[in-house]
Write a protein that holds these residues in place. Structure first.
Motif, PDB file in Angstrom:
ATOM      1  N   ARG A   1      -8.846   2.134  -0.274  1.00  0.00           N
ATOM      2  CA  ARG A   1      -9.043   2.286  -1.833  1.00  0.00           C
ATOM      3  C   ARG A   1      -8.351   3.465  -2.242  1.00  0.00           C
ATOM      4  O   ARG A   1      -7.880   4.367  -1.736  1.00  0.00           O
ATOM      5  N   THR A   2      -7.632   3.218  -3.419  1.00  0.00           N
ATOM      6  CA  THR A   2      -7.021   4.214  -3.963  1.00  0.00           C
ATOM      7  C   THR A   2      -7.710   5.606  -4.157  1.00  0.00           C
ATOM      8  O   THR A   2      -8.853   5.501  -4.655  1.00  0.00           O
TER       9      THR A   2
ATOM     10  N   LEU B   1       1.016  -1.016   0.012  1.00  0.00           N
ATOM     11  CA  LEU B   1      -0.014  -0.108  -0.083  1.00  0.00           C
ATOM     12  C   LEU B   1       1.030   1.172  -0.019  1.00  0.00           C
ATOM     13  O   LEU B   1       1.763   1.480   0.903  1.00  0.00           O
TER      14      LEU B   1
ATOM     15  N   ILE C   1      -4.063   7.397  -0.035  1.00  0.00           N
ATOM     16  CA  ILE C   1      -3.696   6.092  -0.716  1.00  0.00           C
ATOM     17  C   ILE C   1      -3.641   6.150  -2.055  1.00  0.00           C
ATOM     18  O   ILE C   1      -4.392   6.778  -2.829  1.00  0.00           O
ATOM     19  N   ALA C   2      -2.184   6.206  -2.638  1.00  0.00           N
ATOM     20  CA  ALA C   2      -1.886   6.385  -4.033  1.00  0.00           C
ATOM     21  C   ALA C   2      -2.145   5.124  -4.880  1.00  0.00           C
ATOM     22  O   ALA C   2      -2.034   5.014  -6.050  1.00  0.00           O
ATOM     23  N   ALA C   3      -1.835   3.910  -4.036  1.00  0.00           N
ATOM     24  CA  ALA C   3      -1.765   2.458  -4.619  1.00  0.00           C
ATOM     25  C   ALA C   3      -2.110   1.624  -3.615  1.00  0.00           C
ATOM     26  O   ALA C   3      -1.550   1.716  -2.557  1.00  0.00           O
TER      27      ALA C   3
END
Ligand SMILES: [Zn+2]
Length: 457
Positions: A385-386, A50, A57-59
């Motif tokens: 979540r992204t 993550l 959250i970017a990924a």
């Protein structure tokens, strides 16, 4: 901030009933979601990484992170099989009341409030609220809470402590209106001024609500004025409703209506509303809450401890009501620990209904996370979540309670303890790392809170 968490079991499931998911079956509703969902198992877990960029959250994806993320990250934390979960949401508390923990034990709500709590709270000073709220916020960080909803007075001190602790908070100046008109006016003014100051504070980490205490402690004209104020400020309403049988009876004698019907008749539910407790409801009242989109804070431990009863959470969920979990104040719980509420809620309703299928782990966990955030009218919080806010916790699962690794989410719901929490992040910032709280001075808080509580005894 560029932080990469790797080598972790990341839970990407959650309540997906919004915005387009209404009417989905349970498996779809609580299964894997977001862009990682396609890669996750049916149980909503991935083993992977993550990535947090600034506050979001970017990924989030299975496997090893791509080299470009490793290159971009300022910090890479290898978590060695620990669990990464969305931070827990406490949908109802009174943080300064931690100072009253263990006082007035064993009394029913009315006597407990009127004879044990209110006289002591009348002796509260700024110092009581200052240290009480810090004590509560310390306990919440240590037990994996990232967002809490507070109703009390001297809320500017709670707001200041939120600035320091780094927690996400929804705050309202609680108003009890059993007082002369000039006192009522002053409280209302204070509630409005506080809401104006607090809403959007600390880069949007704080939101405000208008918080009339309860239908039985706020006279009708004042309640109507508070709802008008909420309308003007475009804020939700946070109110205790139908906590005890006695409260319902007295409301019927006084108004000819049950509390939910009464609040509806006054127009309270024209505002987005969080109803706290909702223990004693008629079937018609449950339908009414669903029809008006009223959210509910379920506080099972507080309701059990004060002998108030048990809210019909499965009945509310079946009607589509959004329900979150709250601790209530520490004087009636006695913890500020959402894991405890989660385990209690997950067990309690199975026992009451004589149905083992009620509140399965994914649904119970949603109450403590995404649905809790929705109960507080918060978007993009409560699931990993992204693009969503980086509010998350890390659990060390290297102990007997998590072996064997059969159903990790069931382990979390039934077995997790605050001591398992090693890291807490809000808005992309670590508030706790390897069990060390970084934002608050734990030792000082324990000392000062103890000293302040001695004075109130
Ligand atoms: Zn309460």
């Amino acid at each position: 901030v560029r932080i990469l968490l790797t080598g972790a079991y990341v839970y990407v499931g959650g309540d997906s009933s919004e915005p387009e998911g209404e009417g989905k079956g349970d498996a779809e509703r609580f299964g894997p979601q977001g862009d990682a969902a396609a890669l996750a198992g049916d149980d909503g877990w991935i083993y992977g990484y993550l990535y947090v960029r600034d506050t979001r959250i970017a990924a989030v994806a299975p496997g090893d992170p791509p080299p470009e993320l490793r290159a971009e990250a300022e910090r890479v934390l290898f978590l060695g099989g620990r669990l990464v979960l969305p931070g827990l949401v406490n949908t109802h508390t009174h943080t300064p009341m931690t100072l009253l923990r263990g006082m007035g034990e064993g009394r029913p709500l009315k006597a407990w409030l009127e004879e044990e709590m209110w006289p002591r709270e009348a002796r509260f000073t700024d110092a009581s609220v200052y240290w009480g709220t810090r004590l509560a916020q310390l306990e919440m960080i240590q037990s994996g809470v990232t967002t809490f909803n507070d109703m009390y007075d001297r809320m500017h001190l709670v707001l200041e402590a939120v600035g320091e602790s780094g927690l996400r908070a929804v705050l309202g100046r609680g108003v009890i209106g059993l007082a002369p008109k000039d006192v009522q006016d002053a409280k209302l003014r204070e509630a409005v001024e506080f809401a104006r100051t607090a809403h959007g504070a600390y880069g949007g980490r704080v939101r405000a609500m208008i918080a009339p205490h309860a239908p039985y402690t706020v006279p009708e004209p004042l309640l109507v004025r508070m709802v008008e104020a909420a309308e003007e400020l475009d804020l939700p309403v946070h109110i205790h409703v139908s906590e005890t049988k006695e409260e319902v009876e007295r409301c019927r004698e006084r108004t000819g209506m049950r509390p939910v019907e009464y609040l509806d008749a006054l127009g309270v539910f024209r505002r987005p509303t969080l109803a706290v407790h909702a223990v004693h409801l008629s079937e018609a009242e449950k339908d009414l809450l669903a029809a008006r989109g009223v959210r509910v804070s379920h506080n099972p431990v507080s309701n059990l401890k004060l002998g108030s009863g048990v809210a019909d959470v499965p009945g509310l969920l079946a009607r589509g009501v959004i329900v979150g979990l709250g601790t209530d104040g520490a004087a009636s719980n006695n913890r500020q620990d959402i894991f405890h509420e989660l385990t209690t809620a997950a067990l309690l309703h199975k026992g009451i209904r004589h149905e083992a299928e009620v509140l399965p782990p994914p649904e119970a966990f949603a109450l403590a996370t995404r649905m809790g955030a929705r109960a507080l009218f918060l978007e993009d919080i409560g699931a990993l979540r992204t693009g969503w806010k980086a509010d998350l916790i890390v659990l060390d699962a290297a102990n007997a309670r998590y072996v064997p690794r059969t159903d990790l989410l069931a382990h979390v719901v039934y077995n997790a303890l605050p001591a398992d929490v090693t890291h807490v992040m809000v808005d992309g910032r670590f508030l706790m790392e390897e069990r060390e709280v970084l934002t608050l001075d734990a030792e000082r808080i324990l000392y000062e809170a103890e000293r302040e509580a001695q004075r109130l005894r």
